[in-house]
Design an enzyme around this catalytic site. Structure first.
Site, short mmCIF file in Angstrom:
data_model
loop_
_atom_site.label_atom_id
_atom_site.label_comp_id
_atom_site.label_asym_id
_atom_site.label_seq_id
_atom_site.Cartn_x
_atom_site.Cartn_y
_atom_site.Cartn_z
N THR A 87 -16.21 9.64 3.02
CA THR A 87 -16.66 9.96 4.38
C THR A 87 -15.48 10.61 5.08
O THR A 87 -14.78 9.97 5.86
CB THR A 87 -17.10 8.69 5.15
OG1 THR A 87 -16.07 7.68 4.98
CG2 THR A 87 -18.40 8.15 4.65
N GLU A 147 -15.85 -2.54 2.05
CA GLU A 147 -14.77 -2.94 1.15
C GLU A 147 -13.48 -3.14 1.93
O GLU A 147 -13.26 -2.51 2.96
CB GLU A 147 -14.58 -1.89 0.05
CG GLU A 147 -14.39 -0.46 0.54
CD GLU A 147 -12.98 -0.07 0.88
OE1 GLU A 147 -12.06 -0.81 0.48
OE2 GLU A 147 -12.78 0.96 1.55
N LEU A 149 -10.37 -3.11 0.15
CA LEU A 149 -9.49 -2.96 -1.02
C LEU A 149 -8.28 -2.12 -0.66
O LEU A 149 -8.43 -1.01 -0.16
CB LEU A 149 -10.26 -2.26 -2.15
CG LEU A 149 -11.65 -2.80 -2.48
CD1 LEU A 149 -12.33 -1.88 -3.49
CD2 LEU A 149 -11.54 -4.22 -3.03
N ASN A 204 -9.32 -2.39 9.93
CA ASN A 204 -8.32 -1.35 9.70
C ASN A 204 -7.56 -1.01 10.98
O ASN A 204 -6.34 -0.80 10.96
CB ASN A 204 -8.97 -0.09 9.11
CG ASN A 204 -9.11 -0.19 7.59
OD1 ASN A 204 -8.73 -1.20 7.00
ND2 ASN A 204 -9.64 0.83 6.97
N GLY A 249 8.34 0.97 9.12
CA GLY A 249 8.43 2.05 8.14
C GLY A 249 8.31 3.40 8.81
O GLY A 249 8.48 3.52 10.03
N GLY A 253 -0.09 5.60 6.75
CA GLY A 253 -0.80 6.79 6.28
C GLY A 253 -1.87 6.39 5.29
O GLY A 253 -2.39 5.28 5.34
N CYS A 256 -7.18 5.96 4.59
CA CYS A 256 -8.05 5.11 5.42
C CYS A 256 -7.60 4.96 6.87
O CYS A 256 -8.35 5.29 7.79
CB CYS A 256 -8.17 3.73 4.78
SG CYS A 256 -8.69 3.81 3.07
N LYS A 317 2.38 5.07 0.02
CA LYS A 317 2.98 3.75 -0.15
C LYS A 317 3.28 3.58 -1.63
O LYS A 317 2.88 4.45 -2.44
CB LYS A 317 2.06 2.63 0.36
CG LYS A 317 0.77 2.52 -0.43
CD LYS A 317 -0.02 1.30 0.02
CE LYS A 317 -1.26 1.11 -0.82
NZ LYS A 317 -2.02 -0.05 -0.46
N ARG A 324 -2.60 11.41 -0.04
CA ARG A 324 -3.40 11.75 1.13
C ARG A 324 -2.79 11.16 2.40
O ARG A 324 -2.46 9.98 2.45
CB ARG A 324 -4.84 11.24 0.97
CG ARG A 324 -5.64 12.11 0.01
CD ARG A 324 -7.01 11.54 -0.22
NE ARG A 324 -6.97 10.28 -0.97
CZ ARG A 324 -8.03 9.52 -1.21
NH1 ARG A 324 -9.20 9.87 -0.73
NH2 ARG A 324 -7.91 8.42 -1.91
C1 UGA Z 1 -6.22 -0.12 3.79
C2 UGA Z 1 -6.55 -1.59 4.09
O1 UGA Z 1 -5.39 -2.40 3.92
C3 UGA Z 1 -7.67 -2.09 3.17
O2 UGA Z 1 -8.02 -3.41 3.52
C4 UGA Z 1 -8.89 -1.18 3.33
O3 UGA Z 1 -9.94 -1.56 2.51
C5 UGA Z 1 -8.48 0.24 2.98
O4 UGA Z 1 -7.42 0.66 3.87
C6 UGA Z 1 -9.69 1.12 3.15
O5 UGA Z 1 -10.18 1.25 4.29
O6 UGA Z 1 -10.24 1.57 2.15
P1 UGA Z 1 -4.71 1.16 1.99
O7 UGA Z 1 -4.95 2.37 2.82
O8 UGA Z 1 -4.87 1.23 0.53
O9 UGA Z 1 -5.66 -0.05 2.49
O10 UGA Z 1 -3.20 0.74 2.24
P2 UGA Z 1 -2.40 -0.40 3.04
O11 UGA Z 1 -1.71 -1.25 2.08
O12 UGA Z 1 -3.23 -1.04 4.06
O13 UGA Z 1 -1.29 0.52 3.76
C7 UGA Z 1 -1.65 1.49 4.74
C8 UGA Z 1 -0.41 2.14 5.32
O14 UGA Z 1 0.31 1.22 6.12
C9 UGA Z 1 0.59 2.63 4.26
O15 UGA Z 1 1.10 3.88 4.68
C10 UGA Z 1 1.66 1.57 4.25
O16 UGA Z 1 2.93 2.03 3.85
C11 UGA Z 1 1.67 1.17 5.72
N1 UGA Z 1 2.19 -0.19 5.97
C12 UGA Z 1 1.52 -1.27 5.51
C13 UGA Z 1 3.36 -0.34 6.71
O17 UGA Z 1 4.00 0.65 7.15
N2 UGA Z 1 3.79 -1.61 6.98
C14 UGA Z 1 3.14 -2.71 6.55
O18 UGA Z 1 3.60 -3.84 6.85
C15 UGA Z 1 1.97 -2.54 5.80
#
Ligand code: UGA
Length: 422
Positions: A87, A147, A149, A204, A249, A253, A256, A317, A324
Site C-alpha cells: 500500500t 501485522e 512484524l 506505528n 539514532g 526510516g 513502514c 536498520k 527503503r
Molecule cells: C515497524 C514496526 O516495528 C512493526 O511492528 C510493524 O509491523 C512494521 O513497522 C510494519 O508496519 O510493517 P520495521 O519498519 O521493520 O517495523 O522496523 P523497526 O524495528 O520498527 O524500526 C523502524 C525504524 O526505527 C528504523 O529506522 C530503526 O532504526 C528506528 N529505530 C527503532 C530507532 O531509531 N530507535 C529505536 O529505538 C528503534
C-alpha cells in the site's frame, strides 16, 4: 488445518505464508513477479530475514507450501485469502489502495462461498469495507488482521507476538481467523474492522513518536551537557515508559513508519482532526537527518565541499537488506548536495547506488576519508579496531549516529568522537 492463500510474497506475505505452513496449514502464496516465484519455489528466499529461508524450505519439502504466479492461481479452493500486497504512499500522503482493490476485484469471482478474505496489508480505516465492495461477493467475509512484524525479526514476531488483532463485523469470521493461530501463544484482541485498522496505525505512530521523543531529548542532552544513554536508562526503568524503542539514532526510516505516520496524519485530517502531535513527530525526524549532517560537516571543519566521507551502513536498520526510506540514504543525499564524496559500505548491499562509491569492506570505505559516519547499527562495526581505521583515514573524525562504537577506545586512538546526545 486450513487451506490458505497468501497474495503477495513481500516480507509480510512471505513471512505469513511460511509461518502458517509451519503451523501446519496448507498454504499457496501467489505473486505477480514470475522470477521471484521461480526462485521461491526452489527455496531461494530473495530477502534477508532471519529464519525465513528455513521455514520456506521446510514448507516446500513437506508439501504444505507452494508458490504460484498471480493472485487468481493462489485462491482456488481456499478457505482464507490473505492480502499482503503493498500500500504505497500516494503523492498526497494517503495510502494508495490500487493493489489491494485490484487483487480483490481479480479474486472475487474465484473465491469459494463462505471463504474469508483477510487484510494484512496496512490499509486506511474503512478499507475492509472497500475490499468487501471490490470483491462483489456478499457471501465472502472480509476481516482485518494487521501485522506487527519487524523486518529482521519477522518470523520471531509472527510466532511469538505480543497480541493478535482481529477486526470483523461477524464474530464467527473472527473466531475462524483466530483459530488459524492455534499454537501461537498470544492474547487475542477481537474488535470491529475500523478499530483493528486504527490499532495498526496507532502502534506505528506511537513507536515513531517514542523514537522522535528520544532524539529530541538527545538534542537537549547535547545542549545541557547530559548523556542520553544514562537518561534513557533512567526513564526506561519506569515501567510506564519501558526501555524499548528509545535508542537515539539518525531518525526512523524503513517501509513502514514514514509511510504510516504520514497516512495517519492524512486519515485524521480527512476525518476532521488536525493531528498536530504526529506532524511534530515527523518533523523531529526530518530534523534528525539534518542534525547528523551538521555533525558530519562540523567534523569536516565547516564545509563538505570535496570532502571524502566514509559511511558504514546503508540499510534503514541492521539485520535487513532493505534500503527503503533509509535515513542513511537521506543523509548521504544531503552530504552529496554539499559536495561531499561518499564511500559507503554495508554488509548486505552489493548493487551500485547512485552517487555512492560502494566499497567491499568497512576499511575500504575509510580509505582517505576525512570523516567516518556510522549510520546503521550493524554489530560487525562495533568490533573494528579504531587504530587500523585511523591509519587509513586522512583525519581522525568519527560521527557515530547510532551510539554503537566504544567511545573510549576511539578516543584513545586519537579520534574526535561525536555521538547522538552524549
Ligand atoms: C515497524 C514496526 O516495528 C512493526 O511492528 C510493524 O509491523 C512494521 O513497522 C510494519 O508496519 O510493517 P520495521 O519498519 O521493520 O517495523 O522496523 P523497526 O524495528 O520498527 O524500526 C523502524 C525504524 O526505527 C528504523 O529506522 C530503526 O532504526 C528506528 N529505530 C527503532 C530507532 O531509531 N530507535 C529505536 O529505538 C528503534
Amino acid at each position: 488445518m486450513a487451506k490458505i492463500a497468501v497474495v503477495g510474497a513481500g516480507y509480510v506475505g512471505l513471512t505469513t505464508a511460511a509461518c502458517f505452513s509451519h503451523l501446519g496449514h496448507e498454504v499457496v502464496c501467489g505473486d505477480i513477479d514470475a522470477e521471484r516465484v521461480a526462485r521461491l519455489a526452489e527455496g531461494d528466499v530473495p530477502i534477508v530475514e532471519e529464519g525465513l529461508e528455513q521455514l520456506v524450505v521446510d514448507g516446500l519439502r513437506h508439501g504444505r507450501l507452494r508458490f504460484v504466479v498471480g493472485a487468481a492461481a493462489a485462491v482456488a479452493g481456499v478457505e482464507f485469502a490473505y492480502l499482503c500486497v503493498p500500500t504505497p504512499q500516494a503523492p498526497d500522503g494517503a495510502a494508495d489502495l490500487t493493489f489491494v482493490e485490484s487483487v480483490a476485484a481479480e479474486i472475487g469471482p474465484l473465491l469459494a462461498s463462505e471463504s474469508i478474505v483477510v487484510n494484512k496489508s496496512t490499509v486506511p480505516v474503512g478499507s475492509t469495507r472497500i475490499v468487501q465492495r471490490a470483491l462483489r461477493r456478499p457471501d465472502v467475509l472480509v476481516v482485518s488482521n494487521p501485522e506487527f512484524l519487524r523486518e529482521g525479526s519477522a518470523v520471531h514476531d509472527f510466532l511469538h507476538p505480543d497480541r493478535i488483532v482481529v477486526g470483523a463485523d461477524d464474530p464467527n469470521a473472527a473466531s475462524r481467523v483466530a483459530a488459524l493461530y492455534l499454537g501461537v501463544p498470544a492474547p487475542f484482541i477481537v474488535t470491529d474492522p475500523a478499530s483493528a485498522e486504527t490499532i495498526k496505525y496507532a502502534a506505528n505512530a506511537f513507536l515513531a513518536a517514542k523514537i522522535s521523543f528520544v532524539n529530541a531529548i538527545a538534542a537537549v542532552c547535547e545542549a545541557v551537557g547530559a548523556d542520553v544513554t544514562d537518561v534513557v536508562l533512567g526513564i526506561g526503568s519506569d515501567k510506564r515508559i519501558g526501555h524499548d524503542f528509545l535508542r537515539p539514532g539518525p531518525g526512523w526510516g524503513g517501509s513502514c513508519f514514514p509511510k504510516d505516520t504520514r497516512a495517519l496524519v492524512r486519515i485524521a485530517e480527512d476525518a476532521g482532526y488536525d493531528f498536530d502531535l504526529l506532524r511534530g513527530v515527523i518533523s523531529v525526524n526530518s530534523q534528525q537527518h539534518a542534525r547528523v549532517v551538521d555533525k558530519i560537516r562540523d567534523a569536516a571543519g565547516g564545509s563538505l565541499d570535496g570532502v571524502v566521507v566514509g559511511v558504514w551502513g546503508l540499510t534503514f536498520k541492521a539485520r535487513t537488506d532493505d534500503l527503503r526510506d533509509s535515513p542513511s540514504l537521506a543523509i548521504i543525499e544531503a552530504l552529496r548536495r554539499e559536495g561531499a564524496v561518499v564511500q559507503g559500505y554495508d554488509p548486505t548491499v552489493e548493487r551500485e547506488l547512485d552517487g555512492i562509491q560502494l566499497c567491499v569492506d568497512p576499511y575500504e570505505a575509510c580509505a582517505g576519508a576525512r570523516v567516518l559516519a556510522v549510520l546503521t547499527e550493524w554489530d560487525d562495526f562495533r568490533w573494528i579496531d579504531p587504530e587500523h581505521v585511523g591509519e587509513l583515514m586522512s583525519a581522525r573524525q568519527v560521527v557515530d549516529a547510532r551510539n554503537l562504537l566504544e567511545r573510549p577506545a576511539w578516543q584513545r586512538a586519537g579520534f574526535t568522537y561525536q555521538g547522538i546526545g552524549r
